[in-house]
Design an enzyme around this catalytic site. Structure first.
Site, PDB file in Angstrom:
ATOM      1  N   GLN A 219       0.829  -1.210   0.000  1.00 58.08           N
ATOM      2  CA  GLN A 219       0.000   0.000   0.000  1.00 58.08           C
ATOM      3  C   GLN A 219       0.865   1.263   0.000  1.00 58.08           C
ATOM      4  O   GLN A 219       0.339   2.361  -0.100  1.00 58.08           O
ATOM      5  CB  GLN A 219      -0.898   0.008   1.242  1.00 58.08           C
ATOM      6  CG  GLN A 219      -1.906  -1.129   1.257  1.00 58.08           C
ATOM      7  CD  GLN A 219      -2.757  -1.153   2.510  1.00 58.08           C
ATOM      8  OE1 GLN A 219      -2.945  -2.208   3.099  1.00 58.08           O
ATOM      9  NE2 GLN A 219      -3.300  -0.020   2.934  1.00 58.08           N
ATOM     10  N   ARG A 366      -8.433  -0.254   8.107  1.00 56.74           N
ATOM     11  CA  ARG A 366      -9.484   0.686   7.671  1.00 56.74           C
ATOM     12  C   ARG A 366      -9.761   1.714   8.769  1.00 56.74           C
ATOM     13  O   ARG A 366     -10.910   1.934   9.191  1.00 56.74           O
ATOM     14  CB  ARG A 366     -10.748  -0.091   7.330  1.00 56.74           C
ATOM     15  CG  ARG A 366     -11.558   0.618   6.260  1.00 56.74           C
ATOM     16  CD  ARG A 366     -12.615  -0.236   5.671  1.00 56.74           C
ATOM     17  NE  ARG A 366     -13.260   0.502   4.613  1.00 56.74           N
ATOM     18  CZ  ARG A 366     -13.942  -0.053   3.639  1.00 56.74           C
ATOM     19  NH1 ARG A 366     -14.067  -1.351   3.573  1.00 56.74           N
ATOM     20  NH2 ARG A 366     -14.527   0.676   2.721  1.00 56.74           N
ATOM     21  N   CYS A 367      -8.684   2.333   9.211  1.00 63.50           N
ATOM     22  CA  CYS A 367      -8.761   3.155  10.416  1.00 63.50           C
ATOM     23  C   CYS A 367      -7.528   4.039  10.470  1.00 63.50           C
ATOM     24  O   CYS A 367      -6.435   3.579  10.173  1.00 63.50           O
ATOM     25  CB  CYS A 367      -8.778   2.194  11.604  1.00 63.50           C
ATOM     26  SG  CYS A 367      -8.155   2.801  13.152  1.00 63.50           S
ATOM     27  N   GLU A 735     -12.713   4.812   5.551  1.00 60.92           N
ATOM     28  CA  GLU A 735     -12.732   4.093   6.824  1.00 60.92           C
ATOM     29  C   GLU A 735     -13.941   4.431   7.691  1.00 60.92           C
ATOM     30  O   GLU A 735     -14.233   3.714   8.657  1.00 60.92           O
ATOM     31  CB  GLU A 735     -11.443   4.368   7.590  1.00 60.92           C
ATOM     32  CG  GLU A 735     -11.322   5.803   8.060  1.00 60.92           C
ATOM     33  CD  GLU A 735      -9.979   6.084   8.717  1.00 60.92           C
ATOM     34  OE1 GLU A 735      -8.983   5.500   8.275  1.00 60.92           O
ATOM     35  OE2 GLU A 735      -9.949   6.878   9.656  1.00 60.92           O
TER      36      GLU A 735
END
Ligand code: CDP
Length: 782
Positions: A219, A366-367, A735
């Site tokens: 990523q 996702r945070c 997120e």
């Protein structure tokens, strides 16, 4: 903004596949579909013990397996100065292959390289390792005692990793002590795993120029390149990182894992390309987990429900190495957002992290670095307070919201919220879900002894790391970048330092360029993930892409527009000051009939540029002045079966505010996906360990993924409060649904059970936990 959804991504992928002979035709453009002549396969030997001394490793039998070319161990790597890998956290390092002892079950112990995947797996099985088991520390509370020291390699002879705190401790303690009403609850946000459908993997080889070609599921490809240069000593220009299509990432593909380092070492040692593809079990047991925060939440309030103070003390389980992917100055991430949407006059948050015999990590699933834990803590806390006060949960929230006119709002814990209109969002949600009618229905059902719950979460989160003055990864400042080139025909290409994993950047980045320059989005190619071509950036995680790279794209496009204005003036035969950008065209001020389009200007930039510099391109490195603060109101409606404990999510409404929306369809998709993950966390998922440190969730039959059968129907809506500092007013969104939804689900279940006196159940809220809670409550009433 333009709202047209396109199938650009599909077209782009198909074109790449056709052009790239290294990818097996017709299969895809993922790492595992990549094939090179002479490629070897890597398999890792992993420890069955969570904590054990390694007495001996015998590779003789493994070397006899047909096809096996080499086996390396931790000792070999250590001798080459590659035994340890810095973690992205910066405070710790991680063994690449175990040296002396293993610290968690499934830890990497040896690497086997072979002609086929099967031979590598057989070779790994034939490696003989003698272990002498050591006492296991399976939770952070046992770790606190320091009876078993897990990391004698460190200078600090303790299992305690760090203490971090923010806010005014004394003032908070005083305010809590003098508050007429107070609640205190321990909430555990369980260990869970991002579990992307495509696990991690890579192919490494050194080309004929001696340059490392590293195809990897990353990523953050640029950060990988820099980290690899620093760790291996290979000059950075001799490293080419390529991150192709990713089958999801969710934070799992941010850290550098031992398998990657072993593949590079194998390619160097053997002189052939090496492929490493994780199995599902390897992914679930050894790569970055998420959460695992035990939070003691304390809120003070007046009799009429005005909050006076918040204190949160957290015990964090970081596993065997501190590999939490957090910015250097924020060991507990952005947990300081824990005051949420509420105007707490004073607050104090603290986090203590401990080593345990579990897989390392603590990644931003996702945070934005612990924002999910913070949001869960405050949104559960507010519901517990409402219950304590006998007040409606929506009314308590309204009473304490940061008001629209208070923005920019400096929170008690140091964040400056950019914008929001929380009351408007809550009002829309309550009206749309029919809150009044639901309350009436609930009252009727309660009178009949039925269990129905309504759960609200009015979260505020923080995304877009970040202002470089505050945020860095391994010292590399957090900004992002965009480079745009417009070709003579008005088509173009945009490259950024971010890397989509399915979030649709191929669509939305083209839309931003098209909107800023009046071009057709279908003719703007988007390219990410190649460190040879993309400008330097910190990558995609924590919903940072729109606040950072999205802004960089708009700013680079505006630079192009400024240059284009000069050429337009030449074409329109007027001075530059007489040209204005109006309705997506350059126009002579006050003369609407005299215009040129960006397409006309693009052609002229290469054919008729007069005294101007030829070409039409620009690069922008964007360092955001602040984070962005997306928010929303989520409402869950559940029915609980009193006899079986089964919870049915009857309705779920998400009203999100992510500022200006670039593409409503993409945003809707992000929200559906995140809600589905939030639902799974609330009801199904936990990475469980037994008291001996054995991982009990090693595959998808034990670590459950929601299918369309159990996933509820999602209702969505929006309010739009633009970010005042972002060039197009957009905030991140990816997120938000994962951050905001777990509390809504849990609040709904506890609301359903509250007539029985149940105050809290830790996630995942499984049927048996609910059934037990009902039984216990009924027993205690007898
Ligand atoms: O960093 P990541 O791409 O995961 O998260 P994001 O910035 O929240 O963006 C996710 C997707 O939603 C991207 O394609 C964005 O361009 C899109 N988006 C949007 O269309 N409008 C917004 N206000 C925010 C995001």
């Amino acid at each position: 903004m333009s709202t047209q959804a396109t199938d650009r991504h599909a077209i782009g992928v198909a074109m790449k596949r056709k052009e790239d002979p290294r990818f097996i035709q017709g299969k895809g453009h993922y790492i595992d579909d990549l094939a090179f002549p002479g490629m070897l396969y890597l398999a890792l030997v992993r420890s069955p013990y969570p904590h054990a001394e390694i007495k001996n490793i015998d590779i003789a039998d493994a070397m006899k397996v047909p096809g096996v070319k080499a086996v390396i161990t931790g000792k070999d790597l250590d001798a080459a100065g590659l035994g340890w890998l810095p973690t992205f956290h910066g405070f710790d390092k991680q063994m690449v292959l175990a040296i002396g002892k293993v610290l968690f079950q499934y830890q990497e112990v040896a690497a086997v390289f072979a002609e086929s995947r099967e031979a590598a797996a057989d070779g790994a099985e034939a490696v003989q390792v003698d272990y002498a088991p050591l006492p296991v520390v399976a939770d952070p509370f046992t770790s606190k005692t320091d009876k078993v020291l897990l990391r004698p390699d460190r200078e600090q002879k303790t299992n305690h990793i760090f203490h971090w705190e923010v806010g005014d401790k004394d003032a908070t303690a005083r305010a809590l002590a003098s508050s007429p009403r107070r609640i205190k609850e321990r909430l555990w946000f369980q260990r869970c795993h991002p579990a992307p459908l495509e696990p991690c993997g890579c192919v490494a080889y050194f080309d004929t120029m001696g340059r490392l070609q590293f195809h990897v599921t990353s990523q953050a490809p640029h950060v990988y390149r820099t980290a690899l240069a620093l760790v291996t000593g290979i000059p950075e220009d001799k490293i080419h990182v390529i991150s192709p299509d990713l089958g999801g990432g969710f934070g799992n593909k941010v850290p550098i894992y031992p398998g990657y380092v072993c593949a590079i070492v194998g390619a160097l040692k053997i002189g052939r390309p090496v492929k490493w593809i994780e199995t599902r079990t390897e992914n679930l047991t050894s790569t970055g987990f998420a959460r695992d925060y035990h939070m003691d939440v304390e809120i003070g309030a007046t009799e009429d429900g005005r909050v006076t103070a918040l204190h949160v003390a957290t015990t964090a389980d970081h596993g065997a190495f501190d590999a939490a992917a957090d910015p250097s100055k924020y060991p507990a991430g952005i947990f300081g957002i824990v005051t949420g949407s509420y105007a707490f006059p004073v607050a104090h948050a603290e986090v203590d992290a401990y080593f345990t015999n579990k897989a390392p990590g603590g990644i931003a699933y996702r945070c934005s670095f612990r924002v999910t834990e913070a949001s869960y803590a405050i949104e559960r806390g507010m519901d517990i307070l409402a219950d304590e006060l006998g007040m409606d949960a929506a009314e308590l929230r309204s009473k304490n919201f940061v008001k629209k006119e208070q923005f920019p709002y400096p929170s008690a814990l140091g964040f400056t919220y950019d914008s929001g209109d929380y009351q408007k969002t809550l009002n829309l949600a309550l009206e749309k879900i029919g809150y009044k009618q639901l309350l009436e229905e609930q009252a009727e059902k309660r009178a009949r002894g039925e269990l129905m719950g309504i759960g609200i979460s009015t979260f505020t989160e923080v995304v877009g790391a970040g202002p470089s003055k505050h945020f860095d990864i391994l010292g590399i400042k957090m900004f992002d970048s965009a480079e745009i080139r417009i070709h003579p025909t008005g088509a173009g290409i945009v490259r950024t330092g971010t890397k989509s994993q399915g979030q649709g950047h191929e669509t939305t980045w083209a839309q931003i360029v098209a909107e800023e320059l009046g071009l057709d989005p279908q003719t703007i190619m988007v390219e990410e993930g190649d460190t040879d071509t993309a400008p330097y950036g910190l990558g995609t995680y924590a919903s940072r892409s729109t606040p950072t790279a999205g802004a960089a794209i708009a700013m680079a496009a505006r630079r192009i527009r400024e240059k284009a204005r000069k050429i337009a003036a030449h074409l329109l035969e007027v001075g530059e000051a007489d040209v204005e950008w109006k309705d997506y065209k350059f126009q002579v001020k006050g003369v609407p009939s005299k215009t040129v389009t960006m397409k006309d200007v693009a052609f002229a930039a290469y054919t008729n540029m007069a005294q101007n510099e030829p070409g039409l391109e620009a690069t922008f490195y964007y360092d955001p002045p602040n984070m962005t603060y997306p928010n929303g109101t989520y409402v869950a409606v559940v029915d609980v079966d009193r006899d079986t404990g089964e919870v049915k999510v009857r309705r779920f409404l998400a009203v999100d505010d992510c500022g200006t929306i670039i593409n409503p369809l993409v945003v809707e998709g992000q929200i559906h996906g995140g809600l589905t993950e939030g639902f799974a966390i609330a009801f199904m998922q936990e990475v469980q360990y037994d008291a001996e440190g054995n991982n009990l969730n090693t595959n998808f039959t034990d670590y459950l993924l929601p299918t369309s059968l159990e996933t509820p129907h999602w209702e969505t809506d929006k309010t739009v409060t633009p970010s005042p500092h972002h060039p197009i007013g957009a905030k991140g969104v990816g997120e938000s649904p994962n951050v905001g939804s777990p509390a809504a689900f849990v609040n709904a279940v506890i609301d359903a059970l509250s007539p029985l006196g149940v105050r809290h159940i830790d996630m995942p809220i499984t049927r048996d936990k609910v059934w037990r809670a009902i039984q216990e409550a009924e027993q205690s009433k007898k």
